[in-house]
Motif scaffolding. Structure first.
Motif, PDB file in Angstrom:
ATOM      1  N   GLY A  43       0.852  -1.186   0.000  1.00 30.05           N
ATOM      2  CA  GLY A  43       0.000   0.000   0.000  1.00 30.05           C
ATOM      3  C   GLY A  43       0.890   1.238   0.000  1.00 30.05           C
ATOM      4  N   ALA A  44       0.848   2.012  -1.048  1.00 33.91           N
ATOM      5  CA  ALA A  44       1.659   3.231  -1.136  1.00 33.91           C
ATOM      6  C   ALA A  44       1.133   4.275  -0.150  1.00 33.91           C
ATOM      7  N   PRO A  45       1.930   5.305   0.147  1.00 26.94           N
ATOM      8  CA  PRO A  45       1.454   6.361   1.060  1.00 26.94           C
ATOM      9  C   PRO A  45       0.112   6.934   0.613  1.00 26.94           C
ATOM     10  N   LYS A  46      -0.735   7.249   1.582  1.00 29.88           N
ATOM     11  CA  LYS A  46      -2.077   7.734   1.290  1.00 29.88           C
ATOM     12  C   LYS A  46      -2.047   9.050   0.510  1.00 29.88           C
ATOM     13  N   ILE A  47      -3.004   9.197  -0.383  1.00 28.85           N
ATOM     14  CA  ILE A  47      -3.187  10.432  -1.153  1.00 28.85           C
ATOM     15  C   ILE A  47      -4.620  10.896  -0.921  1.00 28.85           C
ATOM     16  N   ASP A  48      -4.813  11.967  -0.175  1.00 27.03           N
ATOM     17  CA  ASP A  48      -6.176  12.374   0.175  1.00 27.03           C
ATOM     18  C   ASP A  48      -6.969  12.770  -1.066  1.00 27.03           C
ATOM     19  N   THR A  49      -6.400  13.603  -1.913  1.00 30.06           N
ATOM     20  CA  THR A  49      -7.028  13.993  -3.175  1.00 30.06           C
ATOM     21  C   THR A  49      -6.121  13.548  -4.308  1.00 30.06           C
ATOM     22  N   VAL A  50      -6.627  12.668  -5.158  1.00 26.03           N
ATOM     23  CA  VAL A  50      -5.828  12.072  -6.227  1.00 26.03           C
ATOM     24  C   VAL A  50      -5.877  12.977  -7.448  1.00 26.03           C
ATOM     25  N   ARG A  51      -4.701  13.463  -7.837  1.00 24.27           N
ATOM     26  CA  ARG A  51      -4.594  14.377  -8.984  1.00 24.27           C
ATOM     27  C   ARG A  51      -4.197  13.564 -10.213  1.00 24.27           C
ATOM     28  N   CYS A 394      -8.435   2.892  -3.040  1.00 21.77           N
ATOM     29  CA  CYS A 394      -7.194   2.250  -2.574  1.00 21.77           C
ATOM     30  C   CYS A 394      -6.057   3.266  -2.477  1.00 21.77           C
ATOM     31  N   LEU A 395      -5.935   4.149  -3.461  1.00 24.79           N
ATOM     32  CA  LEU A 395      -4.881   5.165  -3.413  1.00 24.79           C
ATOM     33  C   LEU A 395      -5.107   6.121  -2.244  1.00 24.79           C
ATOM     34  N   ARG A 396      -6.334   6.486  -1.993  1.00 25.41           N
ATOM     35  CA  ARG A 396      -6.633   7.436  -0.915  1.00 25.41           C
ATOM     36  C   ARG A 396      -6.362   6.827   0.463  1.00 25.41           C
ATOM     37  N   ASN A 397      -6.566   5.518   0.573  1.00 26.00           N
ATOM     38  CA  ASN A 397      -6.418   4.863   1.880  1.00 26.00           C
ATOM     39  C   ASN A 397      -5.106   4.110   2.039  1.00 26.00           C
ATOM     40  N   GLY A 398      -4.220   4.222   1.071  1.00 26.21           N
ATOM     41  CA  GLY A 398      -2.930   3.535   1.168  1.00 26.21           C
ATOM     42  C   GLY A 398      -3.062   2.025   1.169  1.00 26.21           C
ATOM     43  N   LEU A 399      -4.015   1.503   0.391  1.00 22.86           N
ATOM     44  CA  LEU A 399      -4.260   0.066   0.344  1.00 22.86           C
ATOM     45  C   LEU A 399      -3.627  -0.562  -0.898  1.00 22.86           C
ATOM     46  N   PRO A 400      -3.298  -1.849  -0.840  1.00 23.30           N
ATOM     47  CA  PRO A 400      -2.832  -2.538  -2.044  1.00 23.30           C
ATOM     48  C   PRO A 400      -3.930  -2.520  -3.110  1.00 23.30           C
ATOM     49  N   LEU A 401      -3.519  -2.468  -4.369  1.00 21.12           N
ATOM     50  CA  LEU A 401      -4.493  -2.491  -5.458  1.00 21.12           C
ATOM     51  C   LEU A 401      -4.955  -3.922  -5.727  1.00 21.12           C
ATOM     52  N   ASP A 402      -6.175  -4.048  -6.244  1.00 21.75           N
ATOM     53  CA  ASP A 402      -6.696  -5.365  -6.590  1.00 21.75           C
ATOM     54  C   ASP A 402      -5.882  -6.015  -7.710  1.00 21.75           C
ATOM     55  N   GLN A 403      -5.361  -5.193  -8.608  1.00 23.07           N
ATOM     56  CA  GLN A 403      -4.533  -5.680  -9.710  1.00 23.07           C
ATOM     57  C   GLN A 403      -3.193  -4.954  -9.628  1.00 23.07           C
ATOM     58  N   ASP A 404      -2.122  -5.704  -9.454  1.00 11.17           N
ATOM     59  CA  ASP A 404      -0.809  -5.089  -9.350  1.00 11.17           C
ATOM     60  C   ASP A 404      -0.014  -5.304 -10.631  1.00 11.17           C
ATOM     61  N   VAL A 405       1.238  -4.893 -10.611  1.00  9.23           N
ATOM     62  CA  VAL A 405       2.062  -4.962 -11.816  1.00  9.23           C
ATOM     63  C   VAL A 405       2.322  -6.404 -12.252  1.00  9.23           C
ATOM     64  N   ILE A 447     -11.352  -8.641  -1.128  1.00 12.58           N
ATOM     65  CA  ILE A 447     -12.606  -8.143  -1.682  1.00 12.58           C
ATOM     66  C   ILE A 447     -13.622  -7.849  -0.577  1.00 12.58           C
ATOM     67  N   SER A 448     -13.133  -7.721   0.642  1.00 15.23           N
ATOM     68  CA  SER A 448     -14.039  -7.579   1.786  1.00 15.23           C
ATOM     69  C   SER A 448     -14.434  -6.139   2.082  1.00 15.23           C
ATOM     70  N   LEU A 449     -13.647  -5.170   1.598  1.00 16.23           N
ATOM     71  CA  LEU A 449     -13.822  -3.767   1.965  1.00 16.23           C
ATOM     72  C   LEU A 449     -13.727  -3.560   3.475  1.00 16.23           C
ATOM     73  N   ALA A 450     -12.956  -4.435   4.132  1.00 13.17           N
ATOM     74  CA  ALA A 450     -12.753  -4.280   5.581  1.00 13.17           C
ATOM     75  C   ALA A 450     -11.979  -3.009   5.875  1.00 13.17           C
ATOM     76  N   GLN A 451     -11.172  -2.558   4.916  1.00 20.66           N
ATOM     77  CA  GLN A 451     -10.438  -1.311   5.045  1.00 20.66           C
ATOM     78  C   GLN A 451     -10.847  -0.395   3.900  1.00 20.66           C
ATOM     79  N   GLY A 452     -10.735   0.899   4.146  1.00 15.61           N
ATOM     80  CA  GLY A 452     -11.102   1.849   3.107  1.00 15.61           C
ATOM     81  C   GLY A 452     -12.615   1.898   2.924  1.00 15.61           C
ATOM     82  N   GLY A 453     -13.027   2.095   1.683  1.00 13.00           N
ATOM     83  CA  GLY A 453     -14.451   2.192   1.403  1.00 13.00           C
ATOM     84  C   GLY A 453     -15.073   3.509   1.796  1.00 13.00           C
ATOM     85  N   ASN A 454     -14.221   4.514   2.077  1.00 14.44           N
ATOM     86  CA  ASN A 454     -14.728   5.801   2.569  1.00 14.44           C
ATOM     87  C   ASN A 454     -14.715   6.894   1.520  1.00 14.44           C
ATOM     88  N   THR A 455     -14.455   6.550   0.275  1.00 14.60           N
ATOM     89  CA  THR A 455     -14.461   7.546  -0.805  1.00 14.60           C
ATOM     90  C   THR A 455     -15.890   7.774  -1.258  1.00 14.60           C
TER      91      THR A 455
END
Length: 460
Positions: A43-51, A394-405, A447-455
């Motif tokens: 999970g990369a550092p959180k970004i509150d507003t994604v530009r 995921c970017l806003r909450n610093g979470l791992p992405l569902d699909q990575d590199v 896929i649980s949305l146990a974290q994040g889900g606040n956007t």
């Protein structure tokens, strides 16, 4: 030594030998390497507003703009297309919103200027296939996360470059495989996680879509790039069918694809049409000397755990649309096409009432949260909006992405590897392990949305 350099060295070492072509093809894709950094689960550092900066404003790019304005905590800062009429259209779409992006248009390398901007967090790439990898690489090198349309790369070498660069920069590189977010695919993924299918044994996916006429429409795609791509012979567009079933099998997260065998039919349509048009239209004359991929491409894949995958690709034959999406386990089976999706626990499909009960019981958290809004916003029935919202959340909450590199690389690499198999009389070809062994311990997609889900999202 970089992974891709090792591959080239091994390939050069066997190229002049008397080994069979199939062995040469396999050896050229074997790499002994270690990870620079494991991007799976990162999970990369959180970004509150994604530009965001958008490159490529064709049908996919403009569709992405239509959707993103419904997601809060997003700023569209920059737009880029070589065609000024497309950037003009994009700006017009954004009138009346809070987004006032800077435009880059008219020059082939303007996209680099966009990537170099210090005020961007995410580069969203919707250009022709041959530009995906170089743009994604440059964006990560400039310190930006990347969302890139499918396929992420069209060569084995570029797949490795994406992996290496993502690991070195610790920037996400997500391939925009929207079909992973379609409603039935998410349902079957959740059912598989809950053990409904038992042990999943075999899966199937496809991209069967009659777009034959569009190949020859000069106003449909810039410089008719997709017709030109079809001079390659293999499964050129594997990820729509492959992505969702790889998630069901936990590929790169507990299992891995080991080798494939691919076969193509002859081309019974494209070359004949090009030659016919070339008689009266000089635009098609250079292509009249080319050969084209076969109508139907069929690829079979075996995983490390002994499970099997079947993929098909046909975009020229007059057939109803299908991605197949078959999940076959020791206890149950799911099949999406023909519509509607169906479930079986025996010899017959369950009744309509039983199907509705299963959908309610196994509805994923993501669909419960914004599924109805996604259907209103649209984008292939709503799956595109689910994908965009999940990426931003995921970017806003610093979470791992569902699909990575690693997913981007391993799903995309099926294209060039299928070409090699077809060219070598359907000999088997090893599939690289882009995770360098980390697949053994990587955790499945959450896929649980146990974290994040606040956007939050704006109503349609």
């Amino acid at each position: 030594m970089k992974k891709r350099d090792f591959i080239k060295l091994v390939g050069a070492g066997v190229a002049g030998s008397s080994l069979p072509a199939s062995v040469v093809a396999q050896e050229s894709h074997v790499a002994i390497s270690t990870q620079t950094f494991n991007m799976c689960g990162y999970g990369a550092p959180k970004i509150d507003t994604v530009r965001i900066g958008y490159i490529g404003l064709g049908n996919r790019g403009l569709g992405a703009l239509d959707r993103i304005v419904y997601i809060d905590n997003v700023e569209i800062k920059a737009l880029c297309d070589i065609r000024t009429e497309r950037t003009d259209l994009a700006k017009k779409k954004l009138q009346g919103t809070s987004h006032v992006p800077q435009v880059y248009a008219g020059k082939a390398d303007d996209w680099k200027k966009l990537c170099e901007r210090p005020d961007l967090d995410l580069i969203y790439i919707c250009t022709p296939w041959n530009l995906h990898a170089q743009m994604a690489l440059y964006a990560m090198e400039q310190g930006k996360h990347v969302a890139v349309e499918i396929p992420a790369a069209t060569t084995v070498d570029d797949c490795w470059k994406l992996v290496e660069t993502s690991e070195q920069t610790r920037k996400h590189c997500m391939m925009l495989e929207n079909c992973c977010y379609d409603f039935f695919e998410l349902l079957t993924l959740n059912m598989a996680r809950q053990g409904f299918f038992g042990e999943v044994v075999h899966v199937e996916g496809a991209y069967i879509h009659d777009i034959f006429d569009s190949f020859f429409d000069k106003g449909k795609r810039y410089d008719m790039w997709r017709l030109k791509e079809n001079t390659r012979n293999g499964n050129l567009y594997p990820t729509h069918g492959l992505g969702p079933i790889c998630q069901v099998l936990d590929i790169n997260r507990g299992d891995k694809m080991e080798y494939l065998v691919s076969m193509s039919s002859n081309d019974f349509m494209l070359e004949a049409k090009v030659k016919e048009l070339a008689k009266t239209d000089a635009t098609f004359q250079p292509l009249a000397k080319k050969t084209f991929r076969g109508n139907m491409s069929t690829t079979t894949i075996r995983t490390h755990k002994g499970k099997t995958i079947m993929l098909q690709h046909d975009v020229s034959s007059p057939r109803p649309y299908s991605r197949i999406h078959l999940v076959s386990g020791t206890k149950a089976t799911a099949l999406k096409y023909p519509l509607p999706g169906k479930i079986s626990t025996g010899h017959d499909w369950v009744s309509e009432a039983e199907m509705k009960a299963l959908e309610e019981k196994y509805q994923p958290a993501l669909v419960k949260k914004i599924g109805e809004l996604a259907k209103q916003v649209g984008g292939h029935g709503g799956m595109d909006f689910l994908m965009d919202w999940r990426l931003i959340d995921c970017l806003r909450n610093g979470l791992p992405l569902d699909q990575d590199v690693y997913d981007a690389a391993s799903w995309s690499v099926i294209g060039p590897l299928s070409e090699k198999s077809v060219a070598n009389r359907s000999n088997s070809i090893d599939i690289p392990d882009f995770t360098a062994g980390a697949w053994k311990n990587n955790r499945p997609v959450d896929i649980s949305l146990a974290q994040g889900g606040n956007t939050s999202v704006k109503p349609k």
